[in-house]
Design a protein around this motif. Structure first.
Motif, PDB file in Angstrom:
ATOM      1  N   ARG A  36     -13.891 -10.580 -21.020  1.00 43.82           N
ATOM      2  CA  ARG A  36     -13.294 -11.641 -21.777  1.00 43.82           C
ATOM      3  C   ARG A  36     -13.810 -11.737 -23.177  1.00 43.82           C
ATOM      4  NH1 ARG A  36     -14.789 -16.916 -19.692  1.00 43.82           N
ATOM      5  NH2 ARG A  36     -16.539 -16.604 -21.287  1.00 43.82           N
ATOM      6  N   ASP A  37     -15.127 -11.397 -23.358  1.00 42.23           N
ATOM      7  CA  ASP A  37     -15.769 -11.346 -24.782  1.00 42.23           C
ATOM      8  C   ASP A  37     -15.548 -10.217 -25.370  1.00 42.23           C
ATOM      9  OD1 ASP A  37     -16.454 -14.331 -24.242  1.00 42.23           O
ATOM     10  OD2 ASP A  37     -18.336 -13.671 -23.444  1.00 42.23           O
ATOM     11  N   HIS A  38     -15.431  -9.061 -24.894  1.00 43.03           N
ATOM     12  CA  HIS A  38     -15.315  -7.694 -25.460  1.00 43.03           C
ATOM     13  C   HIS A  38     -14.386  -7.134 -25.624  1.00 43.03           C
ATOM     14  CE1 HIS A  38     -19.775  -8.509 -24.991  1.00 43.03           C
ATOM     15  NE2 HIS A  38     -20.048  -7.370 -25.927  1.00 43.03           N
ATOM     16  N   ILE A  39     -13.145  -7.564 -24.925  1.00 41.53           N
ATOM     17  CA  ILE A  39     -11.949  -6.608 -25.017  1.00 41.53           C
ATOM     18  C   ILE A  39     -11.217  -6.883 -25.984  1.00 41.53           C
ATOM     19  CG2 ILE A  39      -9.745  -6.089 -23.893  1.00 41.53           C
ATOM     20  CD1 ILE A  39     -11.332  -6.013 -21.127  1.00 41.53           C
ATOM     21  N   PRO A  40     -10.725  -8.190 -26.319  1.00 40.40           N
ATOM     22  CA  PRO A  40     -10.168  -8.688 -27.481  1.00 40.40           C
ATOM     23  C   PRO A  40     -10.265  -7.746 -28.679  1.00 40.40           C
ATOM     24  CG  PRO A  40     -10.658 -10.517 -26.298  1.00 40.40           C
ATOM     25  CD  PRO A  40     -11.333  -9.330 -25.784  1.00 40.40           C
ATOM     26  N   GLY A  41      -9.097  -7.326 -29.375  1.00 42.52           N
ATOM     27  CA  GLY A  41      -9.211  -6.669 -30.403  1.00 42.52           C
ATOM     28  C   GLY A  41      -9.653  -5.172 -30.578  1.00 42.52           C
ATOM     29  N   LYS A  42      -9.881  -4.780 -29.099  1.00 45.21           N
ATOM     30  CA  LYS A  42     -10.272  -3.114 -28.933  1.00 45.21           C
ATOM     31  C   LYS A  42      -9.127  -2.659 -28.262  1.00 45.21           C
ATOM     32  CE  LYS A  42     -14.998  -4.171 -28.867  1.00 45.21           C
ATOM     33  NZ  LYS A  42     -16.517  -4.094 -28.043  1.00 45.21           N
ATOM     34  N   GLU A  83     -10.153   0.318 -26.479  1.00 47.04           N
ATOM     35  CA  GLU A  83     -10.648   0.689 -25.319  1.00 47.04           C
ATOM     36  C   GLU A  83     -12.029   0.124 -25.305  1.00 47.04           C
ATOM     37  OE1 GLU A  83     -11.399   4.995 -25.690  1.00 47.04           O
ATOM     38  OE2 GLU A  83      -9.389   5.506 -25.438  1.00 47.04           O
ATOM     39  N   ALA A  84     -12.731  -0.176 -23.862  1.00 47.46           N
ATOM     40  CA  ALA A  84     -13.765  -0.839 -23.741  1.00 47.46           C
ATOM     41  C   ALA A  84     -14.523  -0.220 -22.261  1.00 47.46           C
ATOM     42  CB  ALA A  84     -13.830  -2.394 -23.581  1.00 47.46           C
ATOM     43  N   HIS A  85     -15.783  -0.148 -22.146  1.00 47.70           N
ATOM     44  CA  HIS A  85     -16.353   0.015 -20.790  1.00 47.70           C
ATOM     45  C   HIS A  85     -17.441  -0.983 -20.735  1.00 47.70           C
ATOM     46  CE1 HIS A  85     -18.944   2.348 -18.301  1.00 47.70           C
ATOM     47  NE2 HIS A  85     -19.922   2.003 -18.830  1.00 47.70           N
ATOM     48  N   MET A  86     -17.395  -1.286 -19.575  1.00 45.73           N
ATOM     49  CA  MET A  86     -18.480  -2.750 -19.246  1.00 45.73           C
ATOM     50  C   MET A  86     -18.999  -2.010 -17.790  1.00 45.73           C
ATOM     51  SD  MET A  86     -15.939  -5.306 -20.474  1.00 45.73           S
ATOM     52  CE  MET A  86     -14.753  -4.052 -20.650  1.00 45.73           C
ATOM     53  N   ALA A  87     -20.365  -2.250 -17.670  1.00 48.32           N
ATOM     54  CA  ALA A  87     -20.915  -2.186 -15.954  1.00 48.32           C
ATOM     55  C   ALA A  87     -21.867  -3.153 -15.930  1.00 48.32           C
ATOM     56  CB  ALA A  87     -21.284  -0.697 -16.099  1.00 48.32           C
ATOM     57  N   VAL A  88     -22.249  -3.001 -14.582  1.00 49.37           N
ATOM     58  CA  VAL A  88     -23.218  -4.031 -14.099  1.00 49.37           C
ATOM     59  C   VAL A  88     -24.148  -3.133 -12.868  1.00 49.37           C
ATOM     60  CG1 VAL A  88     -21.919  -5.473 -12.556  1.00 49.37           C
ATOM     61  CG2 VAL A  88     -24.007  -6.246 -13.366  1.00 49.37           C
ATOM     62  N   GLU A  89     -25.162  -3.089 -12.945  1.00 47.03           N
ATOM     63  CA  GLU A  89     -26.011  -2.653 -11.766  1.00 47.03           C
ATOM     64  C   GLU A  89     -26.945  -3.476 -11.265  1.00 47.03           C
ATOM     65  OE1 GLU A  89     -28.022   0.464 -13.894  1.00 47.03           O
ATOM     66  OE2 GLU A  89     -26.108   1.740 -13.843  1.00 47.03           O
ATOM     67  N   TYR A 108     -25.735  -3.053  -5.813  1.00 43.23           N
ATOM     68  CA  TYR A 108     -24.381  -3.136  -6.376  1.00 43.23           C
ATOM     69  C   TYR A 108     -24.244  -2.279  -7.444  1.00 43.23           C
ATOM     70  CZ  TYR A 108     -20.065  -5.389  -7.397  1.00 43.23           C
ATOM     71  OH  TYR A 108     -18.831  -5.726  -7.756  1.00 43.23           O
ATOM     72  N   ARG A 109     -23.111  -1.702  -7.757  1.00 40.81           N
ATOM     73  CA  ARG A 109     -22.718  -0.933  -8.883  1.00 40.81           C
ATOM     74  C   ARG A 109     -21.230  -1.547  -9.370  1.00 40.81           C
ATOM     75  NH1 ARG A 109     -27.552  -0.390  -9.166  1.00 40.81           N
ATOM     76  NH2 ARG A 109     -28.622   1.399  -9.432  1.00 40.81           N
ATOM     77  N   ALA A 110     -20.850  -1.776 -10.501  1.00 40.61           N
ATOM     78  CA  ALA A 110     -19.430  -1.948 -10.732  1.00 40.61           C
ATOM     79  C   ALA A 110     -19.249  -1.326 -11.984  1.00 40.61           C
ATOM     80  CB  ALA A 110     -19.099  -3.381 -10.688  1.00 40.61           C
ATOM     81  N   LYS A 111     -18.092  -1.012 -12.434  1.00 41.77           N
ATOM     82  CA  LYS A 111     -17.705  -0.788 -13.837  1.00 41.77           C
ATOM     83  C   LYS A 111     -16.347  -1.016 -14.056  1.00 41.77           C
ATOM     84  CE  LYS A 111     -16.343   4.229 -13.230  1.00 41.77           C
ATOM     85  NZ  LYS A 111     -16.826   5.368 -13.854  1.00 41.77           N
ATOM     86  N   LEU A 112     -16.011  -1.311 -15.282  1.00 43.54           N
ATOM     87  CA  LEU A 112     -14.868  -1.992 -15.768  1.00 43.54           C
ATOM     88  C   LEU A 112     -14.189  -0.954 -16.950  1.00 43.54           C
ATOM     89  CD1 LEU A 112     -12.550  -3.818 -15.200  1.00 43.54           C
ATOM     90  CD2 LEU A 112     -13.680  -5.269 -16.862  1.00 43.54           C
ATOM     91  N   GLU A 113     -13.293  -0.123 -17.034  1.00 46.07           N
ATOM     92  CA  GLU A 113     -12.804   0.424 -18.091  1.00 46.07           C
ATOM     93  C   GLU A 113     -11.622  -0.185 -18.545  1.00 46.07           C
ATOM     94  OE1 GLU A 113     -14.552   3.049 -19.138  1.00 46.07           O
ATOM     95  OE2 GLU A 113     -15.795   3.400 -17.624  1.00 46.07           O
ATOM     96  N   PHE A 114     -11.371  -0.255 -19.852  1.00 45.20           N
ATOM     97  CA  PHE A 114     -10.239  -0.877 -20.249  1.00 45.20           C
ATOM     98  C   PHE A 114      -9.611   0.329 -21.492  1.00 45.20           C
ATOM     99  CE2 PHE A 114      -8.388  -3.075 -24.159  1.00 45.20           C
ATOM    100  CZ  PHE A 114      -7.037  -3.724 -23.313  1.00 45.20           C
ATOM    101  N   SER A 115      -8.210   0.231 -21.385  1.00 49.60           N
ATOM    102  CA  SER A 115      -7.683   1.094 -22.264  1.00 49.60           C
ATOM    103  C   SER A 115      -6.251   0.431 -22.591  1.00 49.60           C
ATOM    104  CB  SER A 115      -7.244   2.554 -21.830  1.00 49.60           C
ATOM    105  OG  SER A 115      -6.644   3.297 -22.697  1.00 49.60           O
ATOM    106  N   GLY A 116      -6.103   0.091 -23.897  1.00 51.34           N
ATOM    107  CA  GLY A 116      -4.909  -0.630 -24.214  1.00 51.34           C
ATOM    108  C   GLY A 116      -4.014   0.431 -25.325  1.00 51.34           C
ATOM    109  N   TYR A 117      -2.670   0.026 -24.955  1.00 52.45           N
ATOM    110  CA  TYR A 117      -1.603   0.901 -25.610  1.00 52.45           C
ATOM    111  C   TYR A 117      -0.707   0.117 -26.437  1.00 52.45           C
ATOM    112  CZ  TYR A 117       2.761   3.648 -25.875  1.00 52.45           C
ATOM    113  OH  TYR A 117       3.862   4.074 -26.208  1.00 52.45           O
ATOM    114  N   ASP A 118      -0.496   0.052 -27.645  1.00 48.27           N
ATOM    115  CA  ASP A 118       0.150  -1.008 -28.681  1.00 48.27           C
ATOM    116  C   ASP A 118       1.650  -0.607 -29.102  1.00 48.27           C
ATOM    117  OD1 ASP A 118      -0.555   0.698 -30.336  1.00 48.27           O
ATOM    118  OD2 ASP A 118      -1.687  -0.148 -31.579  1.00 48.27           O
ATOM    119  N   GLY A 119       2.331   0.644 -28.515  1.00 51.24           N
ATOM    120  CA  GLY A 119       3.426   1.171 -28.650  1.00 51.24           C
ATOM    121  C   GLY A 119       3.339   2.417 -29.523  1.00 51.24           C
ATOM    122  N   GLU A 120       2.289   2.387 -30.343  1.00 53.12           N
ATOM    123  CA  GLU A 120       2.129   3.845 -31.023  1.00 53.12           C
ATOM    124  C   GLU A 120       1.978   4.979 -30.191  1.00 53.12           C
ATOM    125  OE1 GLU A 120      -0.599   3.266 -34.054  1.00 53.12           O
ATOM    126  OE2 GLU A 120       0.247   1.379 -34.795  1.00 53.12           O
TER     127      GLU A 120
END
Length: 98
Positions: free
Chosen positions: A44-50, A52-58, A68-80
């Motif tokens: 919620r804090d790191h994705i807005p305005g980006k 792409e983003a990568h987050m993980a917790v171990e 426990y291992r988890a990762k979250l990869e974000f990739s946004g597409y704005d129409g371009e």
């Protein structure tokens, strides 16, 4: 009263995991749940305005074993025109929900 188990929690917000912080939880299940909440809050804090983003917790237990291992990869597409994927292909032109 017995002390709660200690777990080492490391977070990564795209720059590699930090050194970790020892934290006490009643059990491994509680540590995992807390990690899931934390990664959602980080997103919620790191994705807005980006684009792409990568987050993980171990989480490791007190003996250094991974629990426990988890990762979250974000990739946004704005129409371009989307950028090429690392394998040289283009992402699908449709939105991810189609």
């Amino acid at each position: 009263m017995a002390a709660m188990p200690t777990y080492v929690v490391r977070m990564d917000v795209g720059e590699g995991p930090d050194r970790g912080e020892p934290m006490e939880f009643p059990d491994a299940s509680a540590a995992r749940r807390d990690a899931q909440i934390a990664i959602a809050e980080i997103a919620r804090d790191h994705i807005p305005g980006k684009r792409e983003a990568h987050m993980a917790v171990e989480i490791d237990d007190e003996h250094g074993a991974a629990i426990y291992r988890a990762k979250l990869e974000f990739s946004g597409y704005d129409g371009e025109e989307p950028e090429m994927d690392p394998d040289g292909t283009r992402p699908p032109q449709n939105g991810p929900c189609e």
